[in-house]
Write a protein that holds these residues in place. Structure first.
Motif, PDB file in Angstrom:
ATOM      1  N   VAL A 115       0.870  -1.230   0.077  1.00 48.50           N
ATOM      2  CA  VAL A 115      -0.067  -0.156   0.109  1.00 48.50           C
ATOM      3  C   VAL A 115       1.092   1.174  -0.053  1.00 48.50           C
ATOM      4  CG1 VAL A 115      -1.665   1.234   1.457  1.00 48.50           C
ATOM      5  CG2 VAL A 115      -1.748  -0.989   1.142  1.00 48.50           C
ATOM      6  N   THR A 116       0.685   2.093  -0.937  1.00 46.10           N
ATOM      7  CA  THR A 116       1.473   3.481  -0.969  1.00 46.10           C
ATOM      8  C   THR A 116       0.718   4.400  -0.521  1.00 46.10           C
ATOM      9  OG1 THR A 116       1.036   3.471  -3.284  1.00 46.10           O
ATOM     10  CG2 THR A 116       2.972   2.306  -2.787  1.00 46.10           C
ATOM     11  N   VAL A 117      -0.642   4.435  -0.690  1.00 43.32           N
ATOM     12  CA  VAL A 117      -1.491   5.530  -0.360  1.00 43.32           C
ATOM     13  C   VAL A 117      -2.350   5.180   0.793  1.00 43.32           C
ATOM     14  CG1 VAL A 117      -3.193   7.107  -1.168  1.00 43.32           C
ATOM     15  CG2 VAL A 117      -1.322   6.493  -2.706  1.00 43.32           C
ATOM     16  N   VAL A 118      -2.306   5.992   1.884  1.00 40.91           N
ATOM     17  CA  VAL A 118      -3.488   5.961   2.834  1.00 40.91           C
ATOM     18  C   VAL A 118      -4.468   6.779   2.492  1.00 40.91           C
ATOM     19  CG1 VAL A 118      -3.859   6.600   5.386  1.00 40.91           C
ATOM     20  CG2 VAL A 118      -1.820   5.460   4.797  1.00 40.91           C
ATOM     21  N   PRO A 119      -5.721   6.538   2.373  1.00 38.97           N
ATOM     22  CA  PRO A 119      -6.647   7.103   1.795  1.00 38.97           C
ATOM     23  C   PRO A 119      -7.318   8.212   2.869  1.00 38.97           C
ATOM     24  CG  PRO A 119      -7.801   5.135   2.168  1.00 38.97           C
ATOM     25  CD  PRO A 119      -6.118   4.893   2.593  1.00 38.97           C
ATOM     26  N   ARG A 120      -8.282   8.991   2.474  1.00 35.36           N
ATOM     27  CA  ARG A 120      -8.868  10.006   3.169  1.00 35.36           C
ATOM     28  C   ARG A 120      -9.830   9.214   3.999  1.00 35.36           C
ATOM     29  NH1 ARG A 120     -12.049  14.425   0.372  1.00 35.36           N
ATOM     30  NH2 ARG A 120     -13.577  12.786  -0.191  1.00 35.36           N
ATOM     31  N   TYR A 121     -10.084   9.613   5.375  1.00 37.82           N
ATOM     32  CA  TYR A 121     -10.724   9.341   6.364  1.00 37.82           C
ATOM     33  C   TYR A 121     -10.738   7.597   6.551  1.00 37.82           C
ATOM     34  CZ  TYR A 121     -13.360  13.562   5.402  1.00 37.82           C
ATOM     35  OH  TYR A 121     -13.726  14.710   5.303  1.00 37.82           O
ATOM     36  N   LEU A 122      -9.376   7.236   6.494  1.00 34.96           N
ATOM     37  CA  LEU A 122      -9.285   5.807   6.513  1.00 34.96           C
ATOM     38  C   LEU A 122      -9.498   5.103   7.903  1.00 34.96           C
ATOM     39  CD1 LEU A 122      -8.021   3.081   5.777  1.00 34.96           C
ATOM     40  CD2 LEU A 122      -5.932   3.637   6.811  1.00 34.96           C
ATOM     41  N   CYS A 123      -9.208   5.931   8.950  1.00 35.46           N
ATOM     42  CA  CYS A 123      -9.469   5.507  10.464  1.00 35.46           C
ATOM     43  C   CYS A 123     -10.230   6.668  11.354  1.00 35.46           C
ATOM     44  CB  CYS A 123      -8.484   4.960  11.183  1.00 35.46           C
ATOM     45  SG  CYS A 123      -7.633   3.338  10.492  1.00 35.46           S
ATOM     46  N   ALA A 124     -10.808   7.448  10.372  1.00 34.11           N
ATOM     47  CA  ALA A 124     -11.310   8.789  11.008  1.00 34.11           C
ATOM     48  C   ALA A 124     -12.508   8.270  12.197  1.00 34.11           C
ATOM     49  CB  ALA A 124     -11.860   9.795  10.244  1.00 34.11           C
ATOM     50  N   TRP A 125     -12.429   8.990  13.247  1.00 34.21           N
ATOM     51  CA  TRP A 125     -13.522   8.778  14.344  1.00 34.21           C
ATOM     52  C   TRP A 125     -13.278   7.459  14.926  1.00 34.21           C
ATOM     53  CZ3 TRP A 125     -15.201  11.939  10.228  1.00 34.21           C
ATOM     54  CH2 TRP A 125     -15.352  13.030  10.576  1.00 34.21           C
ATOM     55  N   SER A 126     -12.143   6.701  14.784  1.00 35.92           N
ATOM     56  CA  SER A 126     -11.903   5.280  15.191  1.00 35.92           C
ATOM     57  C   SER A 126     -11.227   5.498  16.567  1.00 35.92           C
ATOM     58  CB  SER A 126     -10.888   4.341  14.459  1.00 35.92           C
ATOM     59  OG  SER A 126     -11.864   4.050  13.397  1.00 35.92           O
ATOM     60  N   THR A 127     -12.052   5.779  17.593  1.00 35.33           N
ATOM     61  CA  THR A 127     -11.779   6.413  19.045  1.00 35.33           C
ATOM     62  C   THR A 127     -10.917   5.470  19.869  1.00 35.33           C
ATOM     63  OG1 THR A 127     -14.041   5.918  19.833  1.00 35.33           O
ATOM     64  CG2 THR A 127     -13.549   8.338  19.049  1.00 35.33           C
ATOM     65  N   SER A 128     -10.812   4.298  19.583  1.00 34.85           N
ATOM     66  CA  SER A 128      -9.929   3.348  20.396  1.00 34.85           C
ATOM     67  C   SER A 128      -8.717   2.919  19.791  1.00 34.85           C
ATOM     68  CB  SER A 128     -10.743   2.134  20.541  1.00 34.85           C
ATOM     69  OG  SER A 128     -11.741   2.132  21.547  1.00 34.85           O
ATOM     70  N   LEU A 129      -8.225   3.669  18.587  1.00 33.47           N
ATOM     71  CA  LEU A 129      -7.178   3.363  17.899  1.00 33.47           C
ATOM     72  C   LEU A 129      -5.861   3.616  18.688  1.00 33.47           C
ATOM     73  CD1 LEU A 129      -6.173   1.708  15.311  1.00 33.47           C
ATOM     74  CD2 LEU A 129      -6.060   4.204  14.316  1.00 33.47           C
ATOM     75  N   GLU A 130      -4.989   3.030  19.064  1.00 32.67           N
ATOM     76  CA  GLU A 130      -3.951   3.294  19.905  1.00 32.67           C
ATOM     77  C   GLU A 130      -2.417   3.300  19.041  1.00 32.67           C
ATOM     78  OE1 GLU A 130      -3.486   0.987  23.366  1.00 32.67           O
ATOM     79  OE2 GLU A 130      -5.262   1.793  24.381  1.00 32.67           O
ATOM     80  N   SER A 131      -2.449   2.418  17.980  1.00 31.85           N
ATOM     81  CA  SER A 131      -1.145   2.307  17.292  1.00 31.85           C
ATOM     82  C   SER A 131      -1.430   2.227  15.667  1.00 31.85           C
ATOM     83  CB  SER A 131      -0.325   1.381  18.123  1.00 31.85           C
ATOM     84  OG  SER A 131      -0.900   0.135  17.698  1.00 31.85           O
ATOM     85  N   VAL A 132      -0.623   2.815  14.882  1.00 31.63           N
ATOM     86  CA  VAL A 132      -0.620   2.303  13.579  1.00 31.63           C
ATOM     87  C   VAL A 132       0.662   2.026  13.064  1.00 31.63           C
ATOM     88  CG1 VAL A 132      -1.438   3.296  11.323  1.00 31.63           C
ATOM     89  CG2 VAL A 132      -2.909   3.728  13.206  1.00 31.63           C
ATOM     90  N   SER A 133       0.713   1.271  12.283  1.00 33.14           N
ATOM     91  CA  SER A 133       2.146   0.892  11.533  1.00 33.14           C
ATOM     92  C   SER A 133       1.973   1.023  10.219  1.00 33.14           C
ATOM     93  CB  SER A 133       2.452  -0.622  11.807  1.00 33.14           C
ATOM     94  OG  SER A 133       3.724  -0.861  11.054  1.00 33.14           O
ATOM     95  N   LEU A 134       2.834   2.116   9.708  1.00 35.20           N
ATOM     96  CA  LEU A 134       2.711   2.537   8.179  1.00 35.20           C
ATOM     97  C   LEU A 134       4.057   1.863   7.524  1.00 35.20           C
ATOM     98  CD1 LEU A 134       1.984   6.023   8.694  1.00 35.20           C
ATOM     99  CD2 LEU A 134       0.366   4.204   8.107  1.00 35.20           C
ATOM    100  N   PRO A 135       3.746   1.383   6.266  1.00 35.88           N
ATOM    101  CA  PRO A 135       4.905   0.681   5.510  1.00 35.88           C
ATOM    102  C   PRO A 135       6.032   1.712   4.902  1.00 35.88           C
ATOM    103  CG  PRO A 135       3.084   1.008   3.951  1.00 35.88           C
ATOM    104  CD  PRO A 135       2.454   1.451   5.352  1.00 35.88           C
ATOM    105  N   ASP A 136       7.277   1.269   4.777  1.00 35.46           N
ATOM    106  CA  ASP A 136       8.354   2.260   4.550  1.00 35.46           C
ATOM    107  C   ASP A 136       8.333   2.809   3.157  1.00 35.46           C
ATOM    108  OD1 ASP A 136       9.608   1.363   6.898  1.00 35.46           O
ATOM    109  OD2 ASP A 136      10.868  -0.037   6.006  1.00 35.46           O
ATOM    110  N   ASN A 137       7.557   2.033   2.270  1.00 35.84           N
ATOM    111  CA  ASN A 137       7.048   2.823   0.891  1.00 35.84           C
ATOM    112  C   ASN A 137       6.081   3.753   0.640  1.00 35.84           C
ATOM    113  OD1 ASN A 137       5.725   0.461   1.194  1.00 35.84           O
ATOM    114  ND2 ASN A 137       5.748   0.031  -1.201  1.00 35.84           N
TER     115      ASN A 137
END
Length: 274
Positions: A115-137
């Motif tokens: 995945v090279t693009v994180v889209p709009r509103y991907l996790c918006a309002w996901s209020t319990s989300l504590e951690s996100v790991s993004l790819p190097d590319n």
């Protein structure tokens, strides 16, 4: 008459072949998921999950996705308020807008390397989300991708990201530090607005245009580090903070290269700190 009949049959075949699953029939017909089920299994061989496939299913707690899946459609899991766990397969290449928006029980998410693009509103309002790991590319994090993720504490932006959209981390109340790589060529307005726990921000070490009111509402901000030897301009000449927050220019310390302090002292917006 025969020609008309043949044309009619051709039309019906075309409609059947172009048919795309709606939310209910994909979940039921393809995945065999009942509205009351807590686990959804997307079977092997499925390469794309359609838009809104599981949207507003409040009972699903876990989703099992197959290797070979390449696409997750827009708002596929919108409002799945009980969704706690899912592992995105390494084969995934595209995630649609708002795919995990308002998944209020989801605590972590790892986005695979394809995945090279994180889209709009991907996790918006996901209020319990504590951690996100993004790819190097990763190259692009679009607007509002993680807005209103009130539990998000820390996120590492990969060194190849070129664009961060507006309001990407707005109202991430638990975010304490952010470091932006030199690769970023466009940092849009309000990117960190309302991050009331943000204490430290490291800006890209380049002189690319900065968006409007990047840190408005960041009352706890103590330190902004900018390693660029040339002061970056601001979109429309707009400052970091809202005019009502002018005291932050005194309470927040700006750190810049010693050899460039004179340039910052003479530059619009930057001079407000010095």
């Amino acid at each position: 008459m025969i020609r008309c009949l043949i044309a009619t049959i051709f039309l019906l075949v075309s409609v059947i072949n172009s048919y795309s699953y709606t939310r209910s029939d994909f979940a039921v017909s393809v995945c065999g998921t009942d509205a009351a089920d807590s686990v959804a299994v997307v079977p092997a061989g499925v390469t794309a999950i359609p838009d809104f496939a599981f949207a507003d299913n409040a009972n699903i707690r876990n989703v099992i996705l197959p290797e070979g899946l390449e696409t997750i459609g827009e708002y596929a899991f919108l409002g799945c308020t009980s969704l706690e766990s899912l592992t995105l397969p390494s084969s995934l290449k595209t995630i649609g807008e708002g795919a995990f928006r308002e998944c209020t029980a989801l605590e972590s998410l790892t986005i695979p390397s394809g995945v090279t693009v994180v889209p709009r509103y991907l996790c918006a309002w996901s209020t319990s989300l504590e951690s996100v790991s993004l790819p190097d590319n990763l190259k692009d994090i679009a607007s509002h991708a993680f807005a209103y993720c009130a539990s998000l504490q820390r996120i590492e932006i990969p060194s190849g990201v070129k664009h961060i959209g507006s309001n990407v981390f707005s109202e991430c109340h638990s975010l304490e530090e952010i470091e932006l790589p030199t690769s970023i060529e466009e940092l849009e307005s309000y990117a960190f607005s309302g991050c009331r726990s943000l204490r430290k921000a490291v800006l890209p070490a380049n002189d690319k245009l900065l968006g409007e009111y990047l840190f408005t509402g960041c009352q706890a901000l103590q330190e902004i580090i900018c390693q660029s030897r040339k002061p970056a301009p601001f979109d429309c000449g707009t400052p970091f903070f809202d005019p009502s927050e002018s005291a932050l220019y005194t309470s927040c310390r700006l750190i810049v290269p010693a050899s460039s302090r004179h340039l910052y002292r003479c530059s619009p917006v930057w001079s407000l700190f010095l």
